[in-house]
Design a protein around this motif. Structure first.
Motif, PDB file in Angstrom:
ATOM      1  N   GLY A  14       0.814  -1.215   0.000  1.00  7.92           N
ATOM      2  CA  GLY A  14       0.000   0.000   0.000  1.00  7.92           C
ATOM      3  C   GLY A  14       0.843   1.257   0.000  1.00  7.92           C
ATOM      4  O   GLY A  14       0.530   2.232  -0.692  1.00  7.92           O
ATOM      5  N   PHE A  15       1.936   1.245   0.773  1.00  7.38           N
ATOM      6  CA  PHE A  15       2.839   2.406   0.827  1.00  7.38           C
ATOM      7  C   PHE A  15       3.490   2.646  -0.530  1.00  7.38           C
ATOM      8  O   PHE A  15       3.556   3.781  -1.012  1.00  7.38           O
ATOM      9  CB  PHE A  15       3.908   2.173   1.895  1.00  7.38           C
ATOM     10  CG  PHE A  15       4.927   3.279   1.989  1.00  7.38           C
ATOM     11  CD1 PHE A  15       4.626   4.451   2.656  1.00  7.38           C
ATOM     12  CD2 PHE A  15       6.176   3.152   1.414  1.00  7.38           C
ATOM     13  CE1 PHE A  15       5.547   5.486   2.750  1.00  7.38           C
ATOM     14  CE2 PHE A  15       7.109   4.169   1.491  1.00  7.38           C
ATOM     15  CZ  PHE A  15       6.792   5.339   2.165  1.00  7.38           C
ATOM     16  N   VAL A  16       3.957   1.565  -1.151  1.00 13.10           N
ATOM     17  CA  VAL A  16       4.600   1.680  -2.469  1.00 13.10           C
ATOM     18  C   VAL A  16       3.607   2.193  -3.507  1.00 13.10           C
ATOM     19  O   VAL A  16       3.926   3.068  -4.326  1.00 13.10           O
ATOM     20  CB  VAL A  16       5.183   0.315  -2.898  1.00 13.10           C
ATOM     21  CG1 VAL A  16       5.627   0.353  -4.360  1.00 13.10           C
ATOM     22  CG2 VAL A  16       6.355  -0.066  -2.017  1.00 13.10           C
ATOM     23  N   GLY A  52       1.844   3.795  -7.914  1.00 11.53           N
ATOM     24  CA  GLY A  52       0.435   3.754  -8.290  1.00 11.53           C
ATOM     25  C   GLY A  52      -0.066   2.320  -8.244  1.00 11.53           C
ATOM     26  O   GLY A  52       0.712   1.362  -8.248  1.00 11.53           O
ATOM     27  N   ARG A  53      -1.386   2.136  -8.230  1.00 11.68           N
ATOM     28  CA  ARG A  53      -1.955   0.803  -8.028  1.00 11.68           C
ATOM     29  C   ARG A  53      -1.737  -0.118  -9.233  1.00 11.68           C
ATOM     30  O   ARG A  53      -1.506  -1.314  -9.072  1.00 11.68           O
ATOM     31  CB  ARG A  53      -3.448   0.934  -7.715  1.00 11.68           C
ATOM     32  CG  ARG A  53      -3.703   1.485  -6.323  1.00 11.68           C
ATOM     33  CD  ARG A  53      -5.145   1.892  -6.116  1.00 11.68           C
ATOM     34  NE  ARG A  53      -5.353   2.375  -4.752  1.00 11.68           N
ATOM     35  CZ  ARG A  53      -6.379   3.099  -4.363  1.00 11.68           C
ATOM     36  NH1 ARG A  53      -7.308   3.453  -5.238  1.00 11.68           N
ATOM     37  NH2 ARG A  53      -6.499   3.491  -3.105  1.00 11.68           N
ATOM     38  N   TYR A  54      -1.803   0.434 -10.432  1.00 12.93           N
ATOM     39  CA  TYR A  54      -1.661  -0.404 -11.622  1.00 12.93           C
ATOM     40  C   TYR A  54      -0.282  -1.066 -11.678  1.00 12.93           C
ATOM     41  O   TYR A  54      -0.171  -2.290 -11.805  1.00 12.93           O
ATOM     42  CB  TYR A  54      -1.891   0.439 -12.878  1.00 12.93           C
ATOM     43  CG  TYR A  54      -1.532  -0.263 -14.166  1.00 12.93           C
ATOM     44  CD1 TYR A  54      -2.414  -1.156 -14.761  1.00 12.93           C
ATOM     45  CD2 TYR A  54      -0.303  -0.036 -14.784  1.00 12.93           C
ATOM     46  CE1 TYR A  54      -2.084  -1.806 -15.945  1.00 12.93           C
ATOM     47  CE2 TYR A  54       0.036  -0.681 -15.962  1.00 12.93           C
ATOM     48  CZ  TYR A  54      -0.855  -1.567 -16.537  1.00 12.93           C
ATOM     49  OH  TYR A  54      -0.524  -2.216 -17.693  1.00 12.93           O
ATOM     50  N   LEU A  55       0.762  -0.260 -11.580  1.00  7.69           N
ATOM     51  CA  LEU A  55       2.114  -0.812 -11.639  1.00  7.69           C
ATOM     52  C   LEU A  55       2.391  -1.723 -10.450  1.00  7.69           C
ATOM     53  O   LEU A  55       3.101  -2.728 -10.581  1.00  7.69           O
ATOM     54  CB  LEU A  55       3.146   0.314 -11.682  1.00  7.69           C
ATOM     55  CG  LEU A  55       3.382   0.973 -13.041  1.00  7.69           C
ATOM     56  CD1 LEU A  55       4.397   2.096 -12.919  1.00  7.69           C
ATOM     57  CD2 LEU A  55       3.877  -0.066 -14.059  1.00  7.69           C
ATOM     58  N   GLY A  87       1.315  -9.910  -0.863  1.00  6.07           N
ATOM     59  CA  GLY A  87       1.092  -8.693  -0.089  1.00  6.07           C
ATOM     60  C   GLY A  87       0.958  -7.462  -0.962  1.00  6.07           C
ATOM     61  O   GLY A  87       0.027  -6.658  -0.789  1.00  6.07           O
ATOM     62  N   GLY A  88       1.870  -7.307  -1.925  1.00  8.81           N
ATOM     63  CA  GLY A  88       1.792  -6.152  -2.812  1.00  8.81           C
ATOM     64  C   GLY A  88       0.569  -6.160  -3.694  1.00  8.81           C
ATOM     65  O   GLY A  88      -0.058  -5.124  -3.929  1.00  8.81           O
ATOM     66  N   LEU A  89       0.198  -7.349  -4.156  1.00 10.08           N
ATOM     67  CA  LEU A  89      -0.969  -7.481  -5.039  1.00 10.08           C
ATOM     68  C   LEU A  89      -2.267  -7.225  -4.277  1.00 10.08           C
ATOM     69  O   LEU A  89      -3.129  -6.453  -4.709  1.00 10.08           O
ATOM     70  CB  LEU A  89      -0.972  -8.886  -5.642  1.00 10.08           C
ATOM     71  CG  LEU A  89      -2.130  -9.294  -6.542  1.00 10.08           C
ATOM     72  CD1 LEU A  89      -2.172  -8.415  -7.774  1.00 10.08           C
ATOM     73  CD2 LEU A  89      -1.978 -10.762  -6.949  1.00 10.08           C
ATOM     74  N   LYS A  90      -2.384  -7.855  -3.112  1.00 12.06           N
ATOM     75  CA  LYS A  90      -3.624  -7.775  -2.339  1.00 12.06           C
ATOM     76  C   LYS A  90      -3.915  -6.345  -1.888  1.00 12.06           C
ATOM     77  O   LYS A  90      -5.074  -5.938  -1.772  1.00 12.06           O
ATOM     78  CB  LYS A  90      -3.522  -8.703  -1.121  1.00 12.06           C
ATOM     79  CG  LYS A  90      -4.828  -8.946  -0.400  1.00 12.06           C
ATOM     80  CD  LYS A  90      -4.604  -9.813   0.813  1.00 12.06           C
ATOM     81  CE  LYS A  90      -4.183 -11.203   0.442  1.00 12.06           C
ATOM     82  NZ  LYS A  90      -5.292 -11.976  -0.179  1.00 12.06           N
ATOM     83  N   SER A  91      -2.869  -5.555  -1.650  1.00 12.26           N
ATOM     84  CA  SER A  91      -3.050  -4.205  -1.114  1.00 12.26           C
ATOM     85  C   SER A  91      -3.721  -3.252  -2.109  1.00 12.26           C
ATOM     86  O   SER A  91      -4.291  -2.240  -1.708  1.00 12.26           O
ATOM     87  CB  SER A  91      -1.696  -3.618  -0.698  1.00 12.26           C
ATOM     88  OG  SER A  91      -0.863  -3.435  -1.833  1.00 12.26           O
ATOM     89  N   LYS A 103      -5.626   6.963 -11.219  1.00 17.03           N
ATOM     90  CA  LYS A 103      -5.660   8.103 -10.301  1.00 17.03           C
ATOM     91  C   LYS A 103      -4.225   8.522  -9.980  1.00 17.03           C
ATOM     92  O   LYS A 103      -3.314   7.684  -9.920  1.00 17.03           O
ATOM     93  CB  LYS A 103      -6.396   7.732  -9.005  1.00 17.03           C
ATOM     94  CG  LYS A 103      -7.853   7.308  -9.212  1.00 17.03           C
ATOM     95  CD  LYS A 103      -8.710   8.463  -9.682  1.00 17.03           C
ATOM     96  CE  LYS A 103     -10.169   8.042  -9.886  1.00 17.03           C
ATOM     97  NZ  LYS A 103     -10.880   7.778  -8.617  1.00 17.03           N
ATOM     98  N   LYS A 104      -4.030   9.803  -9.745  1.00 14.96           N
ATOM     99  CA  LYS A 104      -2.694  10.297  -9.423  1.00 14.96           C
ATOM    100  C   LYS A 104      -2.309   9.903  -7.999  1.00 14.96           C
ATOM    101  O   LYS A 104      -3.156   9.659  -7.151  1.00 14.96           O
ATOM    102  CB  LYS A 104      -2.640  11.820  -9.580  1.00 14.96           C
ATOM    103  CG  LYS A 104      -2.659  12.264 -11.041  1.00 14.96           C
ATOM    104  CD  LYS A 104      -2.374  13.749 -11.179  1.00 14.96           C
ATOM    105  CE  LYS A 104      -2.286  14.145 -12.649  1.00 14.96           C
ATOM    106  NZ  LYS A 104      -2.011  15.598 -12.828  1.00 14.96           N
ATOM    107  N   LEU A 105      -0.994   9.844  -7.760  1.00 15.36           N
ATOM    108  CA  LEU A 105      -0.488   9.478  -6.440  1.00 15.36           C
ATOM    109  C   LEU A 105      -0.924  10.512  -5.412  1.00 15.36           C
ATOM    110  O   LEU A 105      -0.884  11.716  -5.664  1.00 15.36           O
ATOM    111  CB  LEU A 105       1.040   9.390  -6.462  1.00 15.36           C
ATOM    112  CG  LEU A 105       1.649   8.360  -7.428  1.00 15.36           C
ATOM    113  CD1 LEU A 105       3.169   8.418  -7.350  1.00 15.36           C
ATOM    114  CD2 LEU A 105       1.157   6.968  -7.120  1.00 15.36           C
TER     115      LEU A 105
END
Length: 594
Positions: free
Chosen positions: A89-91, A97-100, A162-166, A246-248
């Motif tokens: 979530g932090f990353v 951004g969520r897509y990357l 973890g990264g995907l689920k967030s 969406k923007k960061l």
């Protein structure tokens, strides 16, 4: 030029396409984009649960590890997966951004699962099979090299999970414009379908995938997991042109840290007697952005130390029109941090539920391996497939709650929504205590059956007791999750500040993580405390006292519930707090303008 007005009216505020241009409502987002994300989530759940739910039997049966250490490996793997959601979530919020974030971490997860599948297929990466004619103590446990490859596979998978689920649920909701009534309704339906696809992935994992692992081969089961997540990634990437971005916005963790740092820097200063003298949103540069995104919050008297983060310094008078994040915050920013702090007692008292939940994928599965798994004369249920009753209980409880419980509680509690989020969580905690009591009673019956048939000393013997005796504990924990999971999600989303949705999800998922880690800690302590006499968590369950461990969890759950009741009784919901303080705020504003 004639098409320009139509094009502008079709664009969505605060949303962009994959090239960074304003997103068109007719060309981006909606169900087409959401469907690709939902399919990916189903594959993620299939992959994660397909590994976790049957991992304990692989560790004990193939890697020849003990019951206690195997249970800890499973719970540490699951705990790390959920804890890494905070990192993901932090990353996503701060850098990618969520897509990357989804694309990168799905690739990481696929890599980890592929390593796991390969390790099960290569004979040198797991110990040789035990000789059936010899005692189980003659089995050679996995060596350091074999365990290293296993841990590498599991924790690379955990990092990807973890990264995907967030980001999946948040990116899915980004495909709908909540400022449009029609799309807002579709967004609500998206979350219902999101839960449905999670359940579909779970059912496929605990039935089809577990059967393949036990009867065809682990390499095939984990290979299917790897193919599933790779397929999900390809489908997800194929929808790039359809997505809305969406923007960061930055991570809420930074704001929380900034509040404490700023308050500490000004710890020697005295707070003004009039809270209106603190730095507020009206002092910000009038760029419209801050006021637009922030819901103004009134000053509260709790956690007064943090108010020092909003103290104005005379020497900074020339800079007051610009916020200095690590030295000066607005009252609203400080109050948002206070909202998070107020939720922490509720957050802490929900951890024990997920400790109970962890037993469903560890010791409950180990119990099942020793019992009669037959349905009819020929078909045998894979031990881990008992989790189907757990998933089925969740799917059954949700409609029962909506159709039966809500109308009844609506009348009894005089609440249009039925039960409040805290009441739903409380019901789930009660179910968890009852589940451990049921599990202890079933284990007592299993041990007596083993003793009466002279099977206590044979760890590989099948006790003539139907595995269906384990169903009550699975049903109770499943029903408890339906109440606790949805109650927690509702509570954290409702009570967190509007700009901290990622934080709310992170807080929720961290309770799962800490619940699994606490299970590992408890297993280690109990194993060390009882191992030198009559071990509760013996490698041969027939000579252990797993029932005592379940009773311990039942007692801890009951004590935790009592503490939870105390915390929940004193909690004031954000809406009520704002309604009570809103009048004073309006009066203060009026007097200031006068």
């Amino acid at each position: 030029m004639g098409s320009l007005p139509q094009t502008m009216s079709d664009t969505i505020q605060d949303a962009w396409d994959f090239k960074g241009r304003p997103a068109f409502r007719s060309k981006t987002g909606g169900w087409t984009a959401a469907a690709m994300i939902l399919g990916g989530e189903a594959c993620e759940r299939l992959t994660t649960l397909g590994i976790a739910v049957n991992l304990v039997t692989y560790l004990t049966g193939t890697m020849h590890l003990g019951n206690a250490s195997s249970a800890n490996i499973v719970t540490n793997f699951m705990g790390t997966s959920f804890m890494l959601c905070l990192l993901g979530g932090f990353v996503a919020d701060t850098f990618l951004g969520r897509y990357l974030t989804i694309a990168i971490f799905a690739t990481v997860q696929a890599t980890g699962v592929t390593i796991l599948a390969i390790s099960t297929a290569i004979p040198s990466l797991h110990p040789p099979k035990c000789n059936p004619g010899k005692d189980v103590s003659s089995c050679v446990p996995a060596n350091d090299m074999q365990l290293t490859v296993l841990y590498l596979a599991l924790y690379v998978t955990a990092l990807g999970t973890g990264g995907l689920k967030s980001s999946v649920s948040g990116f899915g909701s980004d495909q709908f414009d909540d400022s449009d009534e029609g799309e807002k309704k579709r967004m609500i339906k998206f979350f219902n379908w999101f839960f449905f696809f999670i359940s579909i992935g779970s059912l496929a994992a605990v039935t089809v995938l577990v059967y393949i692992q036990d009867n065809v081969g682990r390499e095939w089961g984990y290979g299917i997991c790897a193919c599933a997540i790779v397929s999900a990634l390809l489908v997800f990437l194929s929808g790039t042109k359809k997505y809305r971005f969406k923007k960061l916005v930055g991570s809420p963790l930074t704001q929380i840290a900034a509040a404490f740092v700023a308050a500490w820097r000004k710890r020697h200063l005295e707070l003004p007697s009039d809270p209106s003298l603190l730095f507020n949103m009206d002092d910000l540069a009038d760029d419209g952005q801050k006021k637009k995104k922030k819901q103004r919050l009134p000053h509260s008297k709790e956690f007064r130390f943090l108010d020092k983060a909003a103290i104005k310094i005379p020497e900074m008078s020339g800079e007051l029109m610009t916020e200095r994040k690590w030295y000066l915050l607005t009252v609203t920013d400080v109050e948002e941090v206070k909202l998070v702090i107020r939720m922490l007692p509720i957050w802490a008292t929900t951890i024990i539920f997920w400790t109970v939940y962890a037993q469903m994928t560890t010791f409950s599965v180990s119990q099942a391996t020793t019992m009669d798994l037959h349905v009819g004369k020929s078909f045998k249920i894979p031990p881990a497939s008992l989790t189907v009753f757990f998933v089925g209980s969740i799917l059954l409880t949700v409609p029962i709650y909506d159709r039966i419980v809500v109308p009844i509680t609506r009348k009894l509690l005089k609440n249009p929504h039925g039960m409040t989020p805290l009441q739903r969580i409380g019901v789930g905690l009660v179910f968890s205590a009852l589940a451990m009591a049921a599990a202890a009673l079933t284990e007592i019956k299993r041990l007596r059956s083993a003793e009466s048939h002279g099977l206590t000393n044979d760890p590989n013997a099948q006790i003539p007791l139907s595995v269906f005796w384990l169903i009550p504990q699975f049903l109770l924990v499943g029903s408890g999750e339906a109440f606790t999971y949805i109650g927690q999600l509702d509570f954290f989303l409702r009570e967190c500040p509007k700009g901290m949705k990622t934080m709310s999800t992170g807080l929720f998922l961290s309770t799962l993580s800490l619940g699994f880690f606490f299970s590992s800690l408890l297993v280690t302590i109990v194993h060390k405390a009882t191992g030198h006499r009559k071990p509760w968590l013996a490698d041969n369950l027939n000579k252990g006292r797993l029932d005592n461990f379940y009773w311990l969890l039942a007692i801890l759950s009951a004590l935790n519930f009592a503490i939870y009741l105390f915390c929940a009784k004193g909690y004031v919901y954000k809406d009520k707090r704002l309604a009570e303080e809103g009048i004073e705020l309006e009066e203060q504003d009026a007097s200031c303008h006068a």
